[in-house]
Design an enzyme around this catalytic site. Structure first.
Site, mmCIF file in Angstrom:
data_model
loop_
_atom_site.group_PDB
_atom_site.id
_atom_site.type_symbol
_atom_site.label_atom_id
_atom_site.label_comp_id
_atom_site.label_asym_id
_atom_site.label_seq_id
_atom_site.Cartn_x
_atom_site.Cartn_y
_atom_site.Cartn_z
ATOM 1 N N LYS A 24 0.834 -1.203 0.000
ATOM 2 C CA LYS A 24 0.000 0.000 0.000
ATOM 3 C C LYS A 24 0.879 1.269 0.000
ATOM 4 O O LYS A 24 2.089 1.191 0.144
ATOM 5 C CB LYS A 24 -0.932 -0.028 1.208
ATOM 6 C CG LYS A 24 -1.923 -1.190 1.172
ATOM 7 C CD LYS A 24 -2.775 -1.153 -0.066
ATOM 8 C CE LYS A 24 -3.854 -2.217 -0.181
ATOM 9 N NZ LYS A 24 -3.524 -3.562 0.156
HETATM 10 C C1 LIG Z 1 -9.562 -2.741 -1.200
HETATM 11 C C2 LIG Z 1 -8.916 -3.498 -0.096
HETATM 12 N N1 LIG Z 1 -9.594 -3.669 1.052
HETATM 13 C C3 LIG Z 1 -9.078 -4.325 2.082
HETATM 14 C C4 LIG Z 1 -7.808 -4.858 2.021
HETATM 15 C C5 LIG Z 1 -7.318 -5.617 3.190
HETATM 16 O O1 LIG Z 1 -6.296 -4.985 3.842
HETATM 17 P P1 LIG Z 1 -5.233 -5.852 4.678
HETATM 18 O O2 LIG Z 1 -4.399 -6.619 3.695
HETATM 19 O O3 LIG Z 1 -4.455 -4.799 5.403
HETATM 20 O O4 LIG Z 1 -5.980 -6.736 5.580
HETATM 21 C C6 LIG Z 1 -7.064 -4.714 0.837
HETATM 22 C C7 LIG Z 1 -5.710 -5.220 0.611
HETATM 23 O O5 LIG Z 1 -5.017 -5.915 1.185
HETATM 24 C C8 LIG Z 1 -7.630 -4.024 -0.251
HETATM 25 O O6 LIG Z 1 -6.968 -3.877 -1.408
#
Ligand SMILES: Cc1ncc(COP(=O)(O)O)c(C=O)c1O
Length: 383
Positions: free
Chosen positions: A199
């Site tokens: 990210k």
């Molecule tokens: C649009 C979106 N929502 C939620 C997530 C989930 O985040 P995390 O990986 O930090 O749990 C991600 C990516 O990982 C994502 O691209």
């Protein structure tokens, strides 16, 4: 556009470039390692002072009312839904045009996913479709700012407020984006930021939940802290607590928070580079036969996690870019095509149109000015 503090030597100019779609940014070794070493050998590596300080500084940066840290963005979304009052059997209206965790979190909450359609101009939730999908069973609305382009927050919130339904914004792709002159993170009851590896800003893994509920914020934050740690109030003596609700092991630790604190000194430059590259492509990729750029609400200011285009003959387009050392990808499968969501299936013409031609190209902090010119030249040659 890379600059000196955040430049990327591995994609330096010269020869055939190898330009990735995603790249991890970490502060320089000499900055990060002493801080990590300090916390690793401090004897306090779980949730403690660094986590509290990171929450404070992240909240200050966004300007939201309250902030809760989690060990992932997915956990933060689950927390948001629980704090929004979503219970087993409730409906949550959401978008299939996202990464799976957005909608998996709805299942974690025991709720049903109801799809609303997206705007084919950018892949974001369409407010008119949302209005049609809300029923008396709807307990929350899940909005994704896909690829870092803010959804039409005014129209979505107008629908939500009219029906008295809380909004959870999934801003995993949209750190640093703005809407109506204010940072993403202040407009809705809950806004999640992911700190996962690729990210805009990473702590290896982690998630932040901006809470903007006007009603009894302190109580809400206390509930959130219990939710993320076994239902236990960490501030109370352990034998005196009564666990009255289900909690999870979702807390952030001091090690990841220390990475986050170091990252905050660089994140403006990182996001600034994404935005500069994205705005460059917004102009440079006009009037190309077989390619359209996204369009969005006039109040939205994207933070361009990646750069999305809609192209004719996508497979050839991707092959053409790959042959010139440029990565491209659809990145996500439309979530309604997964069998876990089979019972939610419905007609979604906006998703069909967007998903049928969209593809993402690199526009992150690692691009040099000559590389972004090169990307435009390669695309202009045709595919
Ligand atoms: C649009 C979106 N929502 C939620 C997530 C989930 O985040 P995390 O990986 O930090 O749990 C991600 C990516 O990982 C994502 O691209």
């Amino acid at each position: 556009m890379a600059n000196s503090r955040i430049s990327d030597s591995s994609t330096a100019d010269g020869g055939q470039p190898n330009i990735p779609l995603f790249k991890v940014f970490l502060p320089p070794r000499e900055v990060l390692m002493p801080r990590l070493e300090e916390v690793l050998y401090s004897g306090q590596i779980s949730e403690g002072a660094q986590v509290v300080e990171f929450e404070r500084r992240f909240a200050q940066r966004i300007g939201c009312a309250g902030m809760l840290s989690f060990n992932s963005g997915t956990a933060a979304l689950h927390g948001a839904l629980a704090l929004a009052g979503v219970q087993a059997g409730d409906d949550v209206v959401s978008t299939p045009m996202t990464a799976e965790p957005t909608n998996m979190a709805i299942l974690h909450a025991g709720a049903n996913v109801v799809w609303a359609d997206v705007d084919p101009a950018n892949g974001n939730l369409d407010a008119r479709s949302l209005a049609e999908k809300i029923t008396e069973r709807t307990r929350a609305i899940m909005v994704v700012h896909y690829g870092g382009i803010p959804a039409d927050i005014d129209a979505i919130r107008a629908v939500a407020q009219q029906r008295g339904i809380p909004v959870v914004e999934d801003a995993a792709h949209a750190m640093g984006a703005r809407y109506d002159g204010r940072p993403i993170g202040v407009h809705s009851e809950f806004v999640m930021f992911s700190l996962q590896a690729i990210k805009h800003m990473t702590t290896v893994d982690g998630g932040m939940l901006a809470c903007n509920s006007a009603h009894d914020l302190d109580k809400l934050l206390a509930e959130g802290r219990k939710f993320r740690w076994f239902g236990i109030d960490r501030a109370a003596p352990r034998t005196e607590v009564d666990v009255a609700s289900v909690g999870y092991k979702y807390h952030m630790n001091n090690v990841t928070a220390a990475i986050g604190l170091a990252q905050l000194d660089y994140v403006d430059e990182v996001i600034g580079a994404h935005i500069a590259n994205g705005r460059y492509f917004d102009v440079a990729l006009q009037n190309i036969d077989g390619l359209r750029t996204c369009t969005w609400d006039a109040k939205a200011e994207p933070s361009y996690w990646f750069y999305t285009v809609m192209v004719r003959d996508r497979d050839n387009f991707c092959r053409h870019l790959a042959a010139h050392g440029i990565a491209s990808s659809q990145a996500h499968k439309r979530n309604d095509r997964h069998s876990i969501f089979a019972s939610s299936r419905c007609a979604l013409p906006g998703v069909d149109a967007f998903y049928g031609s969209m593809v993402h190209i690199p526009c992150g902090w690692w691009l040099s000015e000559s590389q972004r010119d090169y990307i435009v030249d390669v695309i202009r040659k045709g595919w």
